[in-house]
Design a protein around this motif. Structure first.
Motif, PDB file in Angstrom:
ATOM      1  N   ARG A 319       0.837  -1.213   0.000  1.00 24.22           N
ATOM      2  CA  ARG A 319       0.000   0.000   0.000  1.00 24.22           C
ATOM      3  C   ARG A 319       0.867   1.257   0.000  1.00 24.22           C
ATOM      4  O   ARG A 319       2.072   1.214   0.197  1.00 24.22           O
ATOM      5  CB  ARG A 319      -0.959   0.019   1.200  1.00 24.22           C
ATOM      6  N   GLY A 320       0.227   2.380  -0.254  1.00 22.18           N
ATOM      7  CA  GLY A 320       0.940   3.646  -0.263  1.00 22.18           C
ATOM      8  C   GLY A 320       2.015   3.729  -1.326  1.00 22.18           C
ATOM      9  O   GLY A 320       3.029   4.408  -1.133  1.00 22.18           O
ATOM     10  N   ARG A 321       1.837   3.079  -2.437  1.00 23.53           N
ATOM     11  CA  ARG A 321       2.827   3.058  -3.510  1.00 23.53           C
ATOM     12  C   ARG A 321       2.093   2.886  -4.829  1.00 23.53           C
ATOM     13  O   ARG A 321       0.864   2.799  -4.857  1.00 23.53           O
ATOM     14  CB  ARG A 321       3.814   1.917  -3.296  1.00 23.53           C
ATOM     15  N   PHE A 322       2.844   2.845  -5.939  1.00 24.27           N
ATOM     16  CA  PHE A 322       2.203   2.605  -7.224  1.00 24.27           C
ATOM     17  C   PHE A 322       2.880   1.445  -7.919  1.00 24.27           C
ATOM     18  O   PHE A 322       4.018   1.070  -7.598  1.00 24.27           O
ATOM     19  CB  PHE A 322       2.218   3.863  -8.109  1.00 24.27           C
ATOM     20  N   ALA A 323       2.172   0.846  -8.842  1.00 23.42           N
ATOM     21  CA  ALA A 323       2.698  -0.267  -9.626  1.00 23.42           C
ATOM     22  C   ALA A 323       2.279  -0.073 -11.074  1.00 23.42           C
ATOM     23  O   ALA A 323       1.170   0.401 -11.354  1.00 23.42           O
ATOM     24  CB  ALA A 323       2.188  -1.609  -9.094  1.00 23.42           C
ATOM     25  N   GLU A 394      10.911   5.532  -9.575  1.00 17.40           N
ATOM     26  CA  GLU A 394      10.387   5.373 -10.930  1.00 17.40           C
ATOM     27  C   GLU A 394       9.440   4.180 -11.043  1.00 17.40           C
ATOM     28  O   GLU A 394       8.456   4.222 -11.777  1.00 17.40           O
ATOM     29  CB  GLU A 394      11.546   5.200 -11.925  1.00 17.40           C
ATOM     30  N   THR A 395       9.749   3.109 -10.326  1.00 21.39           N
ATOM     31  CA  THR A 395       8.964   1.878 -10.450  1.00 21.39           C
ATOM     32  C   THR A 395       7.921   1.727  -9.368  1.00 21.39           C
ATOM     33  O   THR A 395       7.208   0.720  -9.326  1.00 21.39           O
ATOM     34  CB  THR A 395       9.905   0.663 -10.412  1.00 21.39           C
ATOM     35  N   GLY A 396       7.816   2.712  -8.461  1.00 15.57           N
ATOM     36  CA  GLY A 396       6.819   2.623  -7.409  1.00 15.57           C
ATOM     37  C   GLY A 396       7.173   1.650  -6.307  1.00 15.57           C
ATOM     38  O   GLY A 396       6.291   1.222  -5.546  1.00 15.57           O
ATOM     39  N   ALA A 397       8.443   1.296  -6.168  1.00 17.32           N
ATOM     40  CA  ALA A 397       8.861   0.321  -5.158  1.00 17.32           C
ATOM     41  C   ALA A 397       9.539   0.972  -3.962  1.00 17.32           C
ATOM     42  O   ALA A 397      10.184   0.288  -3.165  1.00 17.32           O
ATOM     43  CB  ALA A 397       9.809  -0.699  -5.788  1.00 17.32           C
ATOM     44  N   LEU A 398       9.395   2.289  -3.802  1.00 20.79           N
ATOM     45  CA  LEU A 398      10.123   2.989  -2.750  1.00 20.79           C
ATOM     46  C   LEU A 398       9.676   2.523  -1.362  1.00 20.79           C
ATOM     47  O   LEU A 398      10.511   2.281  -0.476  1.00 20.79           O
ATOM     48  CB  LEU A 398       9.926   4.500  -2.896  1.00 20.79           C
ATOM     49  N   HIS A 399       8.381   2.388  -1.159  1.00 19.77           N
ATOM     50  CA  HIS A 399       7.894   1.980   0.163  1.00 19.77           C
ATOM     51  C   HIS A 399       8.401   0.570   0.507  1.00 19.77           C
ATOM     52  O   HIS A 399       8.828   0.312   1.639  1.00 19.77           O
ATOM     53  CB  HIS A 399       6.364   2.031   0.191  1.00 19.77           C
TER      54      HIS A 399
END
Length: 621
Positions: A319-323, A394-399
């Motif tokens: 959650r709190g991210r994008f994919a 960039e890939t939404g994997a920061l969290h």
């Protein structure tokens, strides 16, 4: 070829078929027009008879004057009677239509049945009657204009109800589909990619259950405004239903810009929302799925479905991210590109945690360490944190990356303690998006509990820019940090916008002096004065100062002379993997030793070592 004799009837048929109705039959005069002609003819005949009859009688009686004189009164009466009849006929022919016109005007002016004031005296001049009819028609015109305006307003309202969300005023699914079709047609002509963002609010049900549906509606309205303010004017934002929003980015040709835009959306949603006049705070996060046009779909429904699938993937990853949408792969397949590389890095344990010690130059001992993420890339080698963070954004994997770093740091700290070592404070770097994440403090507490980390053993490093966000939200998150017993360390201090007043409000346990000051110390008098001032100010506030980026003995000695013995840099040790044994000396912990304090200006956290050889290896004097 058709026979000529068979074409002639066809031409005749075509002529008759194209003949206009007016030419086919003579026009028929309406009944009203025939009545008007008959009335005019009757009036002309009566007028001619009234004028010619007396003349004919007088001409016949001209030889007999006496008889003419006797007939004059009769002729005068006859002329008067004819004129009276003509007047009556005129009245019937003119005034009656006027009265009908007047009645029609009253009806038009009083279409709503509210009543119209009309003067009706016994006798009125014709001009006055016409004036009243004109006024009535003007009133009718005004009423009709008002009715047309109401009809247009109702039409617009029906259009809004059909095309826009009633709660937020954003376009609904139907309107978004129409807008997407127009934008897609233009994008195809310009060969320009677009992107659809499926935005789902995390923990929204908790807000509804805890504070009620009115508070939930207020939160949705606030989030809708934030999304509109975050996106560009050319982009589109709409609401599907419940806590689901959709954004259409008109230009997605730059993957980096697409990632940054999506992160801005997530950050905007994560900010606390004042509800019920500011008496309560609503906190939600956003899971975002991204599908790209035309790579992931060519029509609205397909793109929306793929973005929805990517959104659920984001929820599964924390959650709190994008994919980004990825097609279904067979078990042996590996995705390619930045997304696939990050997934492979997580799956194959290519992400490793390195540690760099903080040295007390007065004792020669390590008083703590900073945990730094590294990526052992199969083709690019060992990647530094800056490049890893960039790719994770960039890939939404920061969290997910930050959670992995937190878990590995806690696990390594626990492993050192089980070995009987005393590592001191271990600090981890936390990015601004992670610090603002709705569930960050909760997940931090869970990691501390899971690995048995005591108060003061783990510290969090934040940059000045991260702490310069919303003051109330920052204060709330720092209170949660202190309640967990996690000290705050301000990283790169002196290079950002934090004022002295703001420093007093934040109350950090430690500040790390920016490496730029350290590099200029030997040759820059102003840098030495600034460092001396920072150290003195921090000491007066009870804040520990750590100088980072120390690479030469001259820098080490000058910092010590300025009152900053805690130092970190390549002079002492490069970042090294933690296991099986750290490259810097760690003393064994005493069994009955109390937990280390959360604060203490430049207090040595470890006992000095008797051996001097490690000191020389670390570049100590």
């Amino acid at each position: 070829m058709p026979h000529p004799e068979r074409r002639q009837p066809k031409r005749l048929l075509n002529r008759s078929a194209h003949r206009s109705p007016a030419a086919a039959r003579p026009p028929v005069a309406p009944a009203a027009a025939r009545g008007a002609v008959s009335l005019r003819l009757l009036l002309m005949v009566a007028l001619v008879a009234a004028l010619l009859l007396p003349v004919a009688v007088l001409s016949w009686l001209a030889p007999q004057p006496a008889a003419s004189l006797e007939l004059l009164p009769v002729l005068a009466w006859q002329v008067g009677a004819v004129l009276l009849v003509l007047t009556a006929v005129w009245m019937l022919g003119v005034l009656r239509p006027l009265m009908r016109l007047r009645a029609a005007a009253i009806g038009l002016a009083d279409m709503r049945g509210e009543g119209v004031q009309v003067c009706r005296p016994g006798w009125r001049p014709l001009g006055s009657e016409l004036d009243q009819i004109t006024r009535l028609l003007q009133q009718a015109q005004g009423r009709m204009a008002g009715l047309l305006g109401e009809l247009e307003e109702r039409h617009r309202e029906m259009h809004r109800m059909a095309m826009y969300d009633a709660l937020t005023g954003l376009p609904n699914r139907r309107m978004l589909r129409e807008m997407f079709d127009r934008a897609a047609a233009q994008a195809r002509r310009q060969n320009r990619p677009m992107a659809v963002l499926f935005i789902d609010l995390d923990h929204f049900k908790e807000v509804n259950d805890r504070h009620g549906h009115p508070a939930g509606d207020e939160l949705l309205q606030t989030i809708a405004r934030r999304l509109q303010d975050t996106l560009r004017r050319a982009d589109l934002i709409g609401r599907l239903a419940g806590d689901e929003f959709v954004a259409l980015l008109q230009d997605a040709s730059d993957p980096q810009h697409l990632a940054h835009t999506t992160l801005r959306v997530i950050h905007a949603v994560e900010q606390p929302v004042p509800l019920d006049g500011g008496r309560i705070q609503g906190e939600v996060s956003a899971s975002v799925g991204v599908a790209r046009f035309p790579a992931d779909g060519d029509d609205f429904d397909q793109l929306l479905d793929h973005a929805d699938q990517a959104m659920y993937q984001a929820k599964m990853l924390g959650r709190g991210r994008f994919a980004l949408f990825q097609p279904q792969l067979s078990p042996g397949e590996r995705p390619i590109g930045a997304d696939g590389e990050m997934l492979r890095a997580f799956d194959d344990d290519e992400l490793q945690l390195f540690f760099q010690p903080v040295i007390d130059t007065e004792t020669g001992q390590a008083v703590g360490a900073e945990a730094l993420i590294r990526w052992q890339h199969p083709s690019e080698g060992l990647l530094p944190p800056s490049r890893i963070i960039h790719r994770a954004e960039e890939t939404g994997a920061l969290h997910r990356l930050e959670l992995r770093t937190l878990d590995q740091a806690c696990a390594q700290l626990a492993a050192w303690k089980r070995m009987g070592l005393k590592p001191g404070k271990v600090s981890i770097n936390v990015s601004a998006p992670e610090f603002r994440h709705a569930a960050w403090a909760e997940e931090l507490g869970q990691a501390l509990t899971r690995h048995g980390i005591h108060r003061g053993e783990l510290a969090v490093e934040l940059t000045e820019g991260t702490l310069m966000g919303d003051a109330e939200d920052t204060a709330q998150r720092l209170r949660a940090l202190r309640s967990l017993g996690v000290p705050l360390v301000i990283d790169d201090f002196g290079s950002g916008p934090i004022s002295l007043a703001r420093l007093g409000e934040l109350q950090p346990a430690m500040v790390k002096l920016d490496a730029g000051f350290v590099q200029r110390l030997p040759q820059d008098v102003a840098a030495r004065a600034l460092v001396s001032g920072i150290v003195g100010l921090a000491r007066s506030l009870g804040i520990t100062v750590i100088a980072e980026g120390v690479e030469t003995e001259a820098q080490r000695d000058m910092l010590a002379d300025l009152g900053c013995p805690l130092q970190q840099g390549y002079l002492f040790a490069r970042p090294q993997p933690a296991l099986p044994e750290p490259a810097w000396p760690l003393p064994h912990a005493e069994p009955d030793l109390e937990p280390w304090p959360l604060e203490g200006a430049n207090d040595a956290m470890l006992s000095p070592l008797d051996a001097l050889q490690p000191n020389r290896q670390l570049g100590l004097r």
